[in-house]
Design a protein around this motif. Structure first.
Motif, mmCIF file in Angstrom:
data_model
loop_
_atom_site.group_PDB
_atom_site.id
_atom_site.type_symbol
_atom_site.label_atom_id
_atom_site.label_comp_id
_atom_site.label_asym_id
_atom_site.label_seq_id
_atom_site.Cartn_x
_atom_site.Cartn_y
_atom_site.Cartn_z
ATOM 1 N N ASP A 19 0.849 -1.186 0.000
ATOM 2 C CA ASP A 19 0.000 0.000 0.000
ATOM 3 C C ASP A 19 0.886 1.238 0.000
ATOM 4 O OD1 ASP A 19 -1.909 1.927 0.273
ATOM 5 O OD2 ASP A 19 -2.708 1.214 2.185
ATOM 6 N N ILE A 20 1.030 1.867 -1.156
ATOM 7 C CA ILE A 20 1.903 3.032 -1.293
ATOM 8 C C ILE A 20 1.416 4.207 -0.452
ATOM 9 C CG2 ILE A 20 0.686 3.904 -3.332
ATOM 10 C CD1 ILE A 20 4.471 4.162 -2.576
ATOM 11 N N THR A 21 0.121 4.273 -0.156
ATOM 12 C CA THR A 21 -0.397 5.420 0.589
ATOM 13 C C THR A 21 0.175 5.495 2.002
ATOM 14 O OG1 THR A 21 -2.374 4.239 1.391
ATOM 15 C CG2 THR A 21 -2.536 5.366 -0.743
ATOM 16 N N ARG A 22 0.720 4.389 2.504
ATOM 17 C CA ARG A 22 1.368 4.422 3.825
ATOM 18 C C ARG A 22 2.673 5.201 3.776
ATOM 19 N NH1 ARG A 22 -0.282 0.644 7.561
ATOM 20 N NH2 ARG A 22 1.824 0.596 8.445
ATOM 21 N N HIS A 23 3.190 5.454 2.582
ATOM 22 C CA HIS A 23 4.502 6.091 2.436
ATOM 23 C C HIS A 23 4.432 7.400 1.663
ATOM 24 C CE1 HIS A 23 6.159 2.341 3.954
ATOM 25 N NE2 HIS A 23 5.375 1.716 3.104
ATOM 26 N N ILE A 24 3.240 7.975 1.551
ATOM 27 C CA ILE A 24 3.062 9.251 0.853
ATOM 28 C C ILE A 24 3.002 10.375 1.880
ATOM 29 C CG2 ILE A 24 1.494 10.643 -0.556
ATOM 30 C CD1 ILE A 24 2.881 8.526 -2.167
ATOM 31 N N ASP A 25 3.889 11.350 1.739
ATOM 32 C CA ASP A 25 3.895 12.538 2.599
ATOM 33 C C ASP A 25 3.645 13.769 1.735
ATOM 34 O OD1 ASP A 25 4.862 11.769 5.426
ATOM 35 O OD2 ASP A 25 6.279 10.742 4.118
ATOM 36 N N GLY A 26 2.529 14.439 1.958
ATOM 37 C CA GLY A 26 2.250 15.637 1.183
ATOM 38 C C GLY A 26 3.274 16.732 1.432
ATOM 39 N N SER A 27 3.827 16.793 2.636
ATOM 40 C CA SER A 27 4.790 17.842 2.963
ATOM 41 C C SER A 27 6.075 17.713 2.157
ATOM 42 C CB SER A 27 5.124 17.814 4.454
ATOM 43 O OG SER A 27 5.701 16.575 4.817
ATOM 44 N N ALA A 28 6.331 16.525 1.600
ATOM 45 C CA ALA A 28 7.536 16.337 0.795
ATOM 46 C C ALA A 28 7.539 17.266 -0.409
ATOM 47 C CB ALA A 28 7.635 14.889 0.336
ATOM 48 N N ALA A 29 6.345 17.651 -0.882
ATOM 49 C CA ALA A 29 6.253 18.568 -2.019
ATOM 50 C C ALA A 29 6.899 19.911 -1.684
ATOM 51 C CB ALA A 29 4.791 18.775 -2.411
ATOM 52 N N ARG A 135 14.210 10.355 6.573
ATOM 53 C CA ARG A 135 14.535 11.446 7.499
ATOM 54 C C ARG A 135 13.351 11.792 8.382
ATOM 55 N NH1 ARG A 135 18.489 16.078 5.140
ATOM 56 N NH2 ARG A 135 19.559 14.921 3.491
ATOM 57 N N MET A 136 12.148 11.637 7.856
ATOM 58 C CA MET A 136 10.954 12.021 8.603
ATOM 59 C C MET A 136 10.443 10.898 9.500
ATOM 60 S SD MET A 136 9.007 14.150 5.562
ATOM 61 C CE MET A 136 7.640 14.730 6.551
ATOM 62 N N HIS A 137 10.575 9.656 9.051
ATOM 63 C CA HIS A 137 9.928 8.546 9.757
ATOM 64 C C HIS A 137 10.881 7.428 10.153
ATOM 65 C CE1 HIS A 137 6.132 10.390 8.562
ATOM 66 N NE2 HIS A 137 6.584 10.424 7.327
ATOM 67 N N GLY A 138 12.136 7.517 9.740
ATOM 68 C CA GLY A 138 13.070 6.446 10.020
ATOM 69 C C GLY A 138 13.096 5.427 8.886
ATOM 70 N N PRO A 139 14.062 4.505 8.908
ATOM 71 C CA PRO A 139 14.206 3.530 7.814
ATOM 72 C C PRO A 139 12.986 2.619 7.685
ATOM 73 C CG PRO A 139 16.161 3.604 9.203
ATOM 74 C CD PRO A 139 15.102 4.383 9.919
ATOM 75 N N LEU A 246 14.051 19.097 12.418
ATOM 76 C CA LEU A 246 12.830 19.641 11.825
ATOM 77 C C LEU A 246 12.038 18.546 11.111
ATOM 78 C CD1 LEU A 246 10.947 21.912 10.800
ATOM 79 C CD2 LEU A 246 12.571 22.262 8.915
ATOM 80 N N LEU A 247 12.727 17.761 10.277
ATOM 81 C CA LEU A 247 12.034 16.749 9.487
ATOM 82 C C LEU A 247 11.473 15.635 10.368
ATOM 83 C CD1 LEU A 247 14.451 16.486 6.422
ATOM 84 C CD2 LEU A 247 12.235 17.648 6.530
ATOM 85 N N SER A 248 12.219 15.230 11.368
ATOM 86 C CA SER A 248 11.714 14.172 12.248
ATOM 87 C C SER A 248 10.521 14.664 13.064
ATOM 88 C CB SER A 248 12.821 13.656 13.167
ATOM 89 O OG SER A 248 13.306 14.690 14.015
ATOM 90 N N THR A 249 10.509 15.950 13.423
ATOM 91 C CA THR A 249 9.363 16.515 14.143
ATOM 92 C C THR A 249 8.128 16.542 13.260
ATOM 93 O OG1 THR A 249 10.810 17.883 15.519
ATOM 94 C CG2 THR A 249 8.500 18.546 15.360
ATOM 95 N N VAL A 250 8.296 17.005 12.024
ATOM 96 C CA VAL A 250 7.171 17.013 11.083
ATOM 97 C C VAL A 250 6.680 15.591 10.852
ATOM 98 C CG1 VAL A 250 6.468 17.512 8.710
ATOM 99 C CG2 VAL A 250 7.893 19.148 9.956
ATOM 100 N N GLY A 251 7.612 14.643 10.719
ATOM 101 C CA GLY A 251 7.226 13.256 10.524
ATOM 102 C C GLY A 251 6.443 12.699 11.697
ATOM 103 N N ALA A 252 6.849 13.056 12.908
ATOM 104 C CA ALA A 252 6.147 12.577 14.098
ATOM 105 C C ALA A 252 4.722 13.118 14.148
ATOM 106 C CB ALA A 252 6.911 12.986 15.356
ATOM 107 N N VAL A 253 4.552 14.368 13.753
ATOM 108 C CA VAL A 253 3.207 14.950 13.696
ATOM 109 C C VAL A 253 2.372 14.245 12.632
ATOM 110 C CG1 VAL A 253 1.898 17.035 13.144
ATOM 111 C CG2 VAL A 253 3.971 17.197 14.556
ATOM 112 N N GLU A 254 2.966 14.013 11.454
ATOM 113 C CA GLU A 254 2.230 13.363 10.372
ATOM 114 C C GLU A 254 1.836 11.939 10.730
ATOM 115 O OE1 GLU A 254 4.309 13.626 6.674
ATOM 116 O OE2 GLU A 254 3.691 15.691 6.342
#
Length: 284
Positions: A19-29, A135-139, A246-254
């Motif tokens: 399921d690719i939607t588990r790995h889609i981050d809109g903020s990456a744009a 960077r946002m969510h870990g490996p 910054l990126l890990s914080t945004v990832g944790a929120v997402e």
């Protein structure tokens, strides 16, 4: 309850359970877009193709909103769309790409339909998406990393890149990436275009003033060191720690957001394309 948007499986892998939607981050744009443009266009044939393109409607410095919509819609269709939607969007993009080919005075030869150039563009998109996700969510675990990699083939095969041209596995991709990154070159005319994009010169000056410096800093941090040096951008270990935080914080929120919200604006652009298609409007 709203059901999560789910992409069609890649015919090459048959990974029906991925399921690719588990790995889609809109903020990456926002975080990765400018750096990815620099990566893609650091191959001279791609860089001069964009710089010299006669397609005025596709120029980000002239039509930033339209160009952003077109690019993000392509990414949404490639990664989340059905096979029928990918074919329809390919046809729409082809209309613009027909005019993008080198002329007698061009510094290098290029053709927007060249599948090897499309492979490089797709490789940059995959590398950037993987880098940002980690960077946002870990490996990712091995199964997810393989699934994500094989699904990313669609970033090229949604255009004219044959599926067989995509490196067979992640190890083969890493070899391809290392070899081709070493061949990148940013010539002065292309770098001038990059500087305008990084400094947000396509937008009114209040936006440039408010976000330009931060955007340049983020872009520098998202670039491979070789390209950052060619752009003349400075970077330190302190900068790296700040960006990682910054990126890990945004990832944790997402991670705490509903999947449909986390995917914004990617899913919104896919819905917009579907509406345009239903109404018979231009897709590109």
């Amino acid at each position: 309850m709203t059901r999560p948007l789910r992409a069609a499986a890649s015919p090459r892998t048959g990974a029906d359970d991925f399921d690719i939607t588990r790995h889609i981050d809109g903020s990456a744009a926002f975080f990765g877009a400018a750096a990815n443009v620099i990566m893609q266009l650091s191959t001279p044939a791609v860089g001069y193709g964009v710089l010299e393109s006669p397609v005025d409607s596709g120029k980000i410095m002239t039509h930033p909103i339209k160009r952003t919509r077109t690019t993000l819609t392509y990414l949404a269709v490639a990664m989340l769309g059905t096979e029928d939607e990918r074919v329809a969007y390919r046809r729409a993009v082809d209309v613009s790409h027909r005019a993008v080919r080198s002329g007698p005075a061009s510094p290098v030869k290029y053709n927007a339909f060249d599948p090897r150039l499309q492979l490089w563009v797709a490789a940059c998109l995959y590398w950037g998406a993987r880098d940002l996700y980690e960077r946002m969510h870990g490996p990712m675990d091995e199964a997810a990393a393989d699934g994500f990699y094989h699904h990313a083939e669609r970033l090229g095969s949604t255009l004219q890149m044959p599926a067989a041209l995509w490196p067979a596995d992640r190890a083969a991709f890493d070899r391809y990436w290392t070899e081709n990154l070493a061949r990148t070159r940013i010539d002065p005319p292309v770098r001038a275009m990059f500087d305008d994009i990084v400094d947000l010169k396509m937008f009114p000056w209040p936006i440039q003033l408010a976000f330009g410096r931060f955007h340049r800093w983020v872009t520098a941090g998202m670039l491979p060191a070789r390209l950052r040096e060619q752009m003349g951008m400075s970077w330190s270990e302190h900068d790296d720690r700040l960006l990682d935080r910054l990126l890990s914080t945004v990832g944790a929120v997402e991670d705490r957001m509903p999947r449909q919200v986390k995917a914004l604006p990617m899913n919104a652009f896919l819905w917009d394309m579907r509406l345009r298609r239903r109404l018979g409007l231009r897709l590109v």
